[in-house]
Design an enzyme around this catalytic site. Structure first.
Site, PDB file in Angstrom:
ATOM      1  N   GLN A 188      18.850  33.452  21.667  1.00 45.55           N
ATOM      2  CA  GLN A 188      18.940  32.148  21.007  1.00 45.55           C
ATOM      3  C   GLN A 188      20.282  31.465  21.314  1.00 45.55           C
ATOM      4  O   GLN A 188      20.342  30.259  21.560  1.00 45.55           O
ATOM      5  CB  GLN A 188      18.772  32.306  19.487  1.00 45.55           C
ATOM      6  CG  GLN A 188      17.365  32.702  19.044  1.00 45.55           C
ATOM      7  CD  GLN A 188      17.077  34.187  19.259  1.00 45.55           C
ATOM      8  OE1 GLN A 188      17.974  34.973  19.565  1.00 45.55           O
ATOM      9  NE2 GLN A 188      15.803  34.560  19.111  1.00 45.55           N
ATOM     10  N   GLU A 189      21.352  32.271  21.322  1.00 43.13           N
ATOM     11  CA  GLU A 189      22.680  31.712  21.623  1.00 43.13           C
ATOM     12  C   GLU A 189      22.758  31.260  23.076  1.00 43.13           C
ATOM     13  O   GLU A 189      23.359  30.225  23.389  1.00 43.13           O
ATOM     14  CB  GLU A 189      23.758  32.759  21.327  1.00 43.13           C
ATOM     15  CG  GLU A 189      23.958  33.038  19.843  1.00 43.13           C
ATOM     16  CD  GLU A 189      24.892  34.208  19.595  1.00 43.13           C
ATOM     17  OE1 GLU A 189      25.891  34.028  18.871  1.00 43.13           O
ATOM     18  OE2 GLU A 189      24.625  35.301  20.138  1.00 43.13           O
ATOM     19  N   SER A 212       8.499  47.716  57.903  1.00 42.10           N
ATOM     20  CA  SER A 212       7.954  48.598  56.879  1.00 42.10           C
ATOM     21  C   SER A 212       8.511  50.003  57.137  1.00 42.10           C
ATOM     22  O   SER A 212       9.143  50.244  58.158  1.00 42.10           O
ATOM     23  CB  SER A 212       6.422  48.603  56.943  1.00 42.10           C
ATOM     24  OG  SER A 212       5.998  48.983  58.245  1.00 42.10           O
ATOM     25  N   GLU A 254      17.077  56.508  46.972  1.00 40.66           N
ATOM     26  CA  GLU A 254      16.912  55.526  45.909  1.00 40.66           C
ATOM     27  C   GLU A 254      15.445  55.451  45.515  1.00 40.66           C
ATOM     28  O   GLU A 254      14.557  55.835  46.285  1.00 40.66           O
ATOM     29  CB  GLU A 254      17.420  54.153  46.354  1.00 40.66           C
ATOM     30  CG  GLU A 254      16.751  53.639  47.614  1.00 40.66           C
ATOM     31  CD  GLU A 254      17.507  52.472  48.236  1.00 40.66           C
ATOM     32  OE1 GLU A 254      17.396  51.380  47.684  1.00 40.66           O
ATOM     33  OE2 GLU A 254      18.179  52.672  49.256  1.00 40.66           O
ATOM     34  N   LYS A 292      11.833  54.019  45.008  1.00 41.53           N
ATOM     35  CA  LYS A 292      11.001  53.041  45.722  1.00 41.53           C
ATOM     36  C   LYS A 292      10.311  52.169  44.674  1.00 41.53           C
ATOM     37  O   LYS A 292       9.372  52.607  44.013  1.00 41.53           O
ATOM     38  CB  LYS A 292       9.978  53.734  46.618  1.00 41.53           C
ATOM     39  CG  LYS A 292       9.172  52.777  47.475  1.00 41.53           C
ATOM     40  CD  LYS A 292       8.243  53.532  48.412  1.00 41.53           C
ATOM     41  CE  LYS A 292       7.487  52.551  49.294  1.00 41.53           C
ATOM     42  NZ  LYS A 292       6.609  51.651  48.539  1.00 41.53           N
ATOM     43  N   ARG A 332       8.083  38.821  52.469  1.00 37.16           N
ATOM     44  CA  ARG A 332       8.087  39.629  53.685  1.00 37.16           C
ATOM     45  C   ARG A 332       7.040  39.155  54.680  1.00 37.16           C
ATOM     46  O   ARG A 332       7.276  39.089  55.877  1.00 37.16           O
ATOM     47  CB  ARG A 332       7.823  41.107  53.353  1.00 37.16           C
ATOM     48  CG  ARG A 332       7.807  41.995  54.595  1.00 37.16           C
ATOM     49  CD  ARG A 332       7.455  43.439  54.269  1.00 37.16           C
ATOM     50  NE  ARG A 332       7.463  44.227  55.484  1.00 37.16           N
ATOM     51  CZ  ARG A 332       6.446  44.335  56.336  1.00 37.16           C
ATOM     52  NH1 ARG A 332       5.316  43.694  56.083  1.00 37.16           N
ATOM     53  NH2 ARG A 332       6.522  45.064  57.426  1.00 37.16           N
ATOM     54  N   LYS A 356      17.320  57.090  53.293  1.00 31.81           N
ATOM     55  CA  LYS A 356      17.936  56.438  54.452  1.00 31.81           C
ATOM     56  C   LYS A 356      19.138  57.263  54.919  1.00 31.81           C
ATOM     57  O   LYS A 356      19.840  57.870  54.096  1.00 31.81           O
ATOM     58  CB  LYS A 356      18.433  55.030  54.096  1.00 31.81           C
ATOM     59  CG  LYS A 356      17.366  54.088  53.568  1.00 31.81           C
ATOM     60  CD  LYS A 356      17.991  52.784  53.100  1.00 31.81           C
ATOM     61  CE  LYS A 356      16.965  51.849  52.486  1.00 31.81           C
ATOM     62  NZ  LYS A 356      17.570  50.625  51.919  1.00 31.81           N
ATOM     63  N   CYS A 407     -28.112  49.673  63.670  1.00 25.72           N
ATOM     64  CA  CYS A 407     -27.300  48.710  62.928  1.00 25.72           C
ATOM     65  C   CYS A 407     -28.123  48.159  61.766  1.00 25.72           C
ATOM     66  O   CYS A 407     -29.245  47.660  61.990  1.00 25.72           O
ATOM     67  CB  CYS A 407     -26.862  47.570  63.847  1.00 25.72           C
ATOM     68  SG  CYS A 407     -26.076  46.195  62.974  1.00 25.72           S
TER      69      CYS A 407
END
Length: 662
Positions: free
Chosen positions: A32-33, A80, A111, A113, A134, A271, A405
């Site tokens: 609110q502030e 990717s 890290e 994902k 991307r 990485k 087919c």
């Protein structure tokens, strides 16, 4: 104090609270502030509109609704990552990396994902100027106005520098629970970012973690520290791991801890920390060799296989699709799953009526893993499931793969005895024709906007379009007769078809749907042969020697190009004005063998225009300065690349010098 100073001071205060709340997760004031401060700034700017600046907090939702998103070419591809689905896969990656670097052990950085969608942010002189999705890795969509609504993204950096930062847009689970109509947080984030009205995006409370910066640094961790210094939000759970054992420990720790988070993660990104090592290992055509994504075991569910249908694709492939009793899988209601091919059905002994185990493992369509019964009872997450084949009322039936087919009745064939795929050989099969047309008009091919699946179906059903060349013969009188096609729709479609004539040889070649000729191969062929006439005259062994082609692709391509049907289509495309030459055709070889790095703002050329100019004269463009760099093209307000060039003795040139070389 002047009104200009008052406004500047209030902006700084609001921006400080934004960083504390959205980046540092340490708010000092209530919502609110904060809203009261923002309203005060809006009132001051309304009274003095001449003092409004692009980086003002009030401009986060300043854009008007768009009609569509423009396409944006990335300065560097957004690759990717290859996936590891087991610790054995991860060990193979580590072995390859150590062998490539001649190292006994590697320092990795791990890290979480984030299960979101990747974006790229461009800053010029510290001001956020462009944000893109991307897309296909080379081109994305311009979603700048929507990204401005994400308060974890600074509109102005504390330093006046040109820089590109990349990250993952996501939605918190707590915010997702307030929405309706989305299957999961990732879908909600993707749908929210692609709203044409930024005000809708702003209401969805998207967030972002950054994971990459295109700037000079020695290690991945140094890059992260730079990102943090510039005011971006980093995931706090990254860790430097020395050797494979430390990586595995991190993976095992977060397999359970990730459930405590307020956002979805589906794995761990690993990485190599050293940038020099990354550069030495380089990239494949699709992914870096110095990084991998370890994917946690996918969500699984058990349901009944009610039927198996056969779909016919544009290449004639007969693909079995499982029709399932609807079941929830990771927040999504699943009723279809792929069975891949006839051999897979036989190998898994999947039968209609079986209880089957299904999972999502990065697939657009979930897959059937196995029959959920090797014994009389089978357990999933503690629940005991009775084996359906032992119940008389639900006795399962073996599936007989069709010999013909299901669409046109042609006898199905295999290209070779070891080929797992049965195909319809009839080029006139309606399913193949529709599939080929849908592929040709798609975004990565001719990119005929507004010509979606329903329009293609209508055009084909009306007898107006049988092959890609027919699209360029369409007239207003043909289209206005179609259902739900008014004057504006017809005009837009004809305009999109006309525009598609200029997409160039590579995309049209890809759009023709020749087996084994994907986007990468099409681009390599266009770059080598420049015009379709040269390609048509090329012998099979010459095609095979093209970078990225090889014998199998060359054989398929040569056979396709020799067919009268395809040659007639190509001839008709040319007669209609479709450009079947490489748009990047070389103007000269004046820069052949030279590598350029660009930095700063050029007087008359944009960065993309300068790159295109260099390439059209035989040169190449790199993103980083090294001893192999021929020249650094210097513009106004250059970055650290100029300093590095001086240290390495790389010549610095300006735009005028470049033009003199040509």
């Amino acid at each position: 104090m002047s009104i200009q100073q008052d406004i500047a001071k209030l902006r700084q205060e609001i921006q400080r609270h934004e960083r504390l709340y959205y980046v540092a997760d340490a708010p000092e004031i209530s919502d609110q502030e904060y809203d009261k401060l923002l309203q005060e700034l809006q009132a001051m700017e309304t009274a003095h509109p001449e003092l409004v600046t692009p980086d003002s907090p009030t401009q986060r939702v300043g854009g008007a609704p768009l009609e569509k998103f423009a396409s944006v070419a990335h300065q560097q591809p957004l690759y990717s990552l290859d996936n590891a689905f087991s610790l054995a896969d991860l060990a193979e990656f580590d072995t390859r990396a150590r062998k490539g670097l001649a190292a006994a052990e590697i320092e990795y950085i791990c890290e979480l994902k984030i299960d979101g969608l990747a974006v790229s942010l461009i800053y010029e002189q510290g001001l956020f100027t462009l944000g893109a999705t991307r897309g296909d890795g080379k081109k994305g969509e311009n979603v700048t106005e929507n990204l401005k609504t994400v308060r974890a993204i600074p509109l102005r950096l504390p330093e006046a520098r040109d820089i590109v930062v990349r990250g993952e847009i996501y939605m918190k689970r707590s915010d997702f629970q307030k929405l309706e109509g989305f299957a999961n947080p990732r879908n909600a984030a993707a749908g929210s970012l692609r709203q044409l009205d930024p005000k809708i995006t702003a209401a969805r409370r998207l967030d972002m973690f950054c994971y990459s910066v295109l700037a000079e640094h020695q290690t991945q961790e140094e890059g992260y520290q730079l990102i943090q210094k510039l005011g971006f939000k980093l995931n706090p759970h990254r860790r430097i791991c020395r050797g494979l054992a430390a990586v595995e420990k991190y993976i095992q720790e977060w397999e359970t801890r990730r459930r405590e988070l307020d956002y979805d993660t589906d794995g761990i990104v690993i990485k190599i920390n050293s940038i020099a090592a990354q550069q030495k290992l380089g990239f494949t055509t699709k992914a870096p060799r110095w990084a991998i994504a370890y994917k946690y075991a996918p969500e699984q569910a058990v349901t009944r296989l009610e039927a198996i249908d056969i779909q016919v694709g544009r290449t004639g492939a007969l693909t079995p699709v499982a029709r399932l009793t609807p079941v929830e899988l990771n927040g999504v209601i699943v009723s279809n799953a792929t069975l891949h091919n006839a051999d897979e059905i036989q190998r898994k002994d999947v039968r209609i009526g079986d209880q089957v185990l299904i999972q999502r493992a990065g697939e657009v369509i979930p897959e059937v893993v196995s029959v959920a019964a090797a014994a009389k009872q089978w357990s999933l997450n503690g629940a005991v499931i009775e084996r359906s084949r032992d119940t008389e009322a639900t006795r399962s039936k073996p599936f007989i793969f069709p010999k013909k087919c299901p669409v046109c009745g042609a006898v199905a064939v295999k290209d070779a005895e070891d080929d797992a795929v049965w195909r319809c050989p009839n080029a006139e099969c309606p399913a193949r024709i529709k599939g080929a047309l849908k592929h040709f008009v798609s975004k990565d091919a001719a990119d005929i906007e507004g010509c979606g699946e329903q329009i293609v179906e209508q055009l084909n059903k009306a007898g107006l379009v049988h092959n890609p060349a027919d699209l360029y013969d369409l007239k207003y009188a043909d289209l206005i007769q179609l259902e739900r096609m008014g004057e504006k729709s017809v005009s837009n479609l004809l305009s999109a078809i006309e525009k598609s004539k200029q997409v160039g040889l590579a995309r049209i070649l890809f759009g023709l749907g020749i087996r084994h000729v994907g986007q990468y191969v099409a681009e390599k062929l266009a770059d080598k042969y420049q015009a379709v006439e040269n390609l048509l005259a090329a012998a099979e062994d010459e095609l095979a020697n093209t970078d990225g082609v090889g014998e199998v692709v060359a054989r398929s391509l040569c056979a396709a190009l020799q067919t009268p049907e395809l040659r007639k289509i190509i001839s008709r495309l040319q007669e209609s004005g479709v450009v079947l030459s490489d748009k990047r055709a070389r103007l000269s070889n004046a820069l052949a063998g030279k590598t350029f790095v660009l930095t700063g703002t050029l007087p008359t050329l944009s960065r993309s225009e300068a790159e295109e100019l260099i390439k059209s004269h035989g040169g190449s463009v790199s993103s980083s300065v090294s001893k192999k760099t021929s020249y650094v093209l210097l513009g106004g307000s250059p970055g650290s690349k100029a300093d590095k060039a001086k240290k390495l003795g790389v010549p610095l040139i300006d735009e005028k010098s470049l033009r003199e070389m040509l």
